[in-house]
Motif scaffolding. Structure first.
Motif, short mmCIF file in Angstrom:
data_model
loop_
_atom_site.label_atom_id
_atom_site.label_comp_id
_atom_site.label_asym_id
_atom_site.label_seq_id
_atom_site.Cartn_x
_atom_site.Cartn_y
_atom_site.Cartn_z
N GLY A 39 -1.78 2.67 -8.83
CA GLY A 39 -1.14 2.67 -8.67
C GLY A 39 -1.69 1.96 -6.36
N ALA A 40 -2.42 3.07 -5.67
CA ALA A 40 -3.26 2.66 -4.89
C ALA A 40 -4.02 1.05 -5.50
CB ALA A 40 -4.47 3.48 -4.81
N ALA A 41 -4.56 1.19 -6.38
CA ALA A 41 -5.43 -0.41 -6.54
C ALA A 41 -4.61 -1.82 -6.31
CB ALA A 41 -6.76 0.06 -7.97
N ALA A 42 -3.87 -0.95 -7.44
CA ALA A 42 -2.91 -2.08 -8.09
C ALA A 42 -2.09 -2.91 -6.91
CB ALA A 42 -1.91 -1.91 -8.64
N ALA A 43 -1.66 -1.60 -5.79
CA ALA A 43 -1.07 -2.25 -3.92
C ALA A 43 -1.86 -2.80 -3.40
CB ALA A 43 -0.63 -0.96 -3.08
N VAL A 44 -3.62 -2.49 -3.10
CA VAL A 44 -4.48 -3.01 -2.58
C VAL A 44 -4.86 -4.59 -3.58
CG1 VAL A 44 -6.47 -3.85 -1.87
CG2 VAL A 44 -5.66 -0.89 -2.20
N PHE A 45 -5.08 -4.62 -4.28
CA PHE A 45 -5.03 -5.98 -4.69
C PHE A 45 -3.41 -6.97 -4.44
CE2 PHE A 45 -4.88 -9.26 -8.86
CZ PHE A 45 -6.19 -10.21 -8.15
N LEU A 59 1.23 -1.19 -0.05
CA LEU A 59 -0.27 -0.13 0.46
C LEU A 59 1.00 0.89 -0.20
CD1 LEU A 59 -2.71 -0.76 2.80
CD2 LEU A 59 -3.07 -1.16 0.02
N PHE A 60 2.14 1.08 1.00
CA PHE A 60 2.93 2.35 0.65
C PHE A 60 3.86 2.40 0.38
CE2 PHE A 60 6.50 4.21 1.57
CZ PHE A 60 7.08 5.05 2.68
N CYS A 61 4.21 1.81 -1.18
CA CYS A 61 4.41 1.72 -2.21
C CYS A 61 4.13 2.07 -3.41
CB CYS A 61 5.19 0.30 -2.65
SG CYS A 61 6.32 0.22 -0.96
#
Length: 467
Positions: free
Chosen positions: A401-407, A73-75
């Motif tokens: 980026g946030a959506a990809a990180a969550v998934f 999530l951070f990244c």
């Protein structure tokens, strides 16, 4: 001759986007997923060389994935803020350095520490890779095909891991499974610099929301620690319960901090979209089942049937041999039908394959497990690219980026839980634990199929983020 600009990938005269950015991004992603599975067949040799028990082996696998999951999530926010290419290159550099540390580790403690740093590099790489693909292929059908290739690469990496690991361990020893990352990582670094265009940062400079992301990382780490230590011989119950309590407190703190943040890196409004939420849950359940069984399968073949590391790698081929075909098929189906049909079909097929492991025992012939392994691998491969598309299409454009990180955080949490929980089940015996894990994994796949059938759209579309 086409050239790359700083804002868009090169486009040949046919008008189609150049495949070179896809090749560059997927090479780095290949290494990240490879290191989830390449170590599995090396675990028995590694354990003997460094004096590590089952708990130490679990931490060798989960040390990588829990940091990977905790920092995604951070990244992902870093990718949105500073641009995907910059973060992707940073991830490659960290991953390469940590791989060298793993290869040179003199003890299991040092190895686990280096695996933690490897997880940092992986967390930087993955959400940035999806953000780069989304920017490089803006047309929905082309993007679905690109995500299909991205998923196929993940499948190939997961599949190549046990086979490559077996060959490397048999030829050069367990340290070679980490040394192989060095030339490949350097090649990915050079290719990315030369072929991937600079991606724009977000128009607004959001805060990095460090307190909330720290709480999330602590929660994931404590959850994994509780699951792993629950199966450790003689571990005090208070230690295990304390870890679970910390996990719950960390999750509560994360949600509270994100709710109050003026510009959260993970907007909780994303979860109002049912397709996004359902696909994220599918990612958890999918990885829990598949990677949990992939952790136990090499132990079963080597400890019950006394296979060598090389033979074990090839024995796992049915589980991963159809992954590329399943991922490529998923990309094409998703472009035509939307993500729901391939997700549901893949999860049902995978559930049947996982349940087939119930026949595994001390006297089970290898041929009886070929069908279950093939079904589990093909079903997983058919599901993942479609789920990726569902998540990315349901998110606003500036939150890629946030959506990809969550998934991907959801997927890696699933991997952590699969290894931790399924490994703990073996405390009462490997075969009995394997049967319990197979039942749990198959039930998880069926639950995921129900979620996908109910909430994931069938026709390719971009729903409103508020759902």
């Amino acid at each position: 001759m086409s050239t790359l600009s700083t804002s868009a990938p090169a486009t040949p005269r046919t008008g189609r986007a150049s495949p070179l950015p896809l090749v560059a991004v997927c090479l780095g992603y290949f290494l990240v997923i490879l290191d989830v599975t390449v170590v599995t067949v090396a675990l028995p040799d590694l354990g003997r060389a460094l004096g590590a028990g089952v708990t130490g082996l679990q931490w060798t696998v989960d040390g990588y994935t829990l940091v990977f999951a905790g920092l995604l999530l951070f990244c992902g926010g870093l990718a949105d803020r500073f641009g995907g290419r910059t973060v992707f290159l940073a991830g490659l550099a960290v991953f390469t350095t940590a791989s060298a540390g793993c290869a040179l580790a003199p003890s299991v403690a040092v190895l686990v520490l280096a695996r933690l740093v490897q997880g940092v590099g992986a967390a930087l790489l993955v959400p940035a890779s999806l953000a780069l693909l989304r920017a490089a292929y803006p047309e929905p059908a082309a993007r679905a095909r690109a995500f299909g290739v991205w998923g196929a690469v993940a499948g190939l990496a997961a599949g190549a891991g046990p086979v490559l690991g077996g060959v490397l361990v048999a030829s050069f020893g367990w340290r070679a499974v980490f040394l192989v990352n060095l030339p490949a990582s350097l090649a990915a670094l050079v290719l990315t610099i030369r072929q991937v265009p600079r991606s724009p940062a977000a128009p607004t400079r959001r805060g990095l929301d460090v307190p909330a992301q720290t709480a999330a990382a602590i929660s994931v780490a404590a959850l994994a620690a509780g699951c792993i230590e629950a199966g450790a011989p003689g571990r005090p119950r208070a230690v295990v319960l304390g870890a679970f309590a910390v996990a719950l407190l960390g999750l509560a703190a994360f949600l509270l901090l994100e709710h109050r943040a003026p510009a959260p890196m993970l907007p909780l409004a994303l979860f109002r979209n049912r397709a996004f939420t359902a696909s994220t849950a599918v990612g958890i359940l999918l990885n829990t089942g598949f990677y949990g069984l992939l952790f136990l399968a090499p132990l079963y073949f080597q400890q019950v049937h006394h296979y060598s590391a090389l033979r074990t790698g090839f024995a796992l081929l049915p589980a991963v041999g159809l992954v590329a075909a399943g991922s490529a098929l998923a990309g094409r189906l998703t472009a035509r039908t939307g993500p729901r049909p391939p997700m549901v079909a893949g999860l049902v097929i995978g559930a049947a394959g996982l349940a087939g492991w119930l026949c595994a025992g001390p006297g089970t012939p290898y041929v009886a497990l070929v069908g279950p392994m093939a079904a589990a691998g093909f079903g997983t491969a058919l599901t993942m690219p479609a789920a990726t598309t569902a998540v990315m299409e349901s998110a606003p454009g500036d939150r890629g980026g946030a959506a990809a990180a969550v998934f991907n955080a959801a997927r890696q949490v699933g991997s952590v839980l699969g290894v931790a929980v399924f490994g703990t089940l073996t405390a009462g015996g490997l075969v009995a634990g394997l049967h319990g894990a197979a039942l749990a994994a198959a039930a998880g796949f069926l639950a995921a199929a129900l979620l996908a059938a109910r909430w994931v759209p069938g026709a390719a579309r971009r729903p409103d983020p508020a759902g």
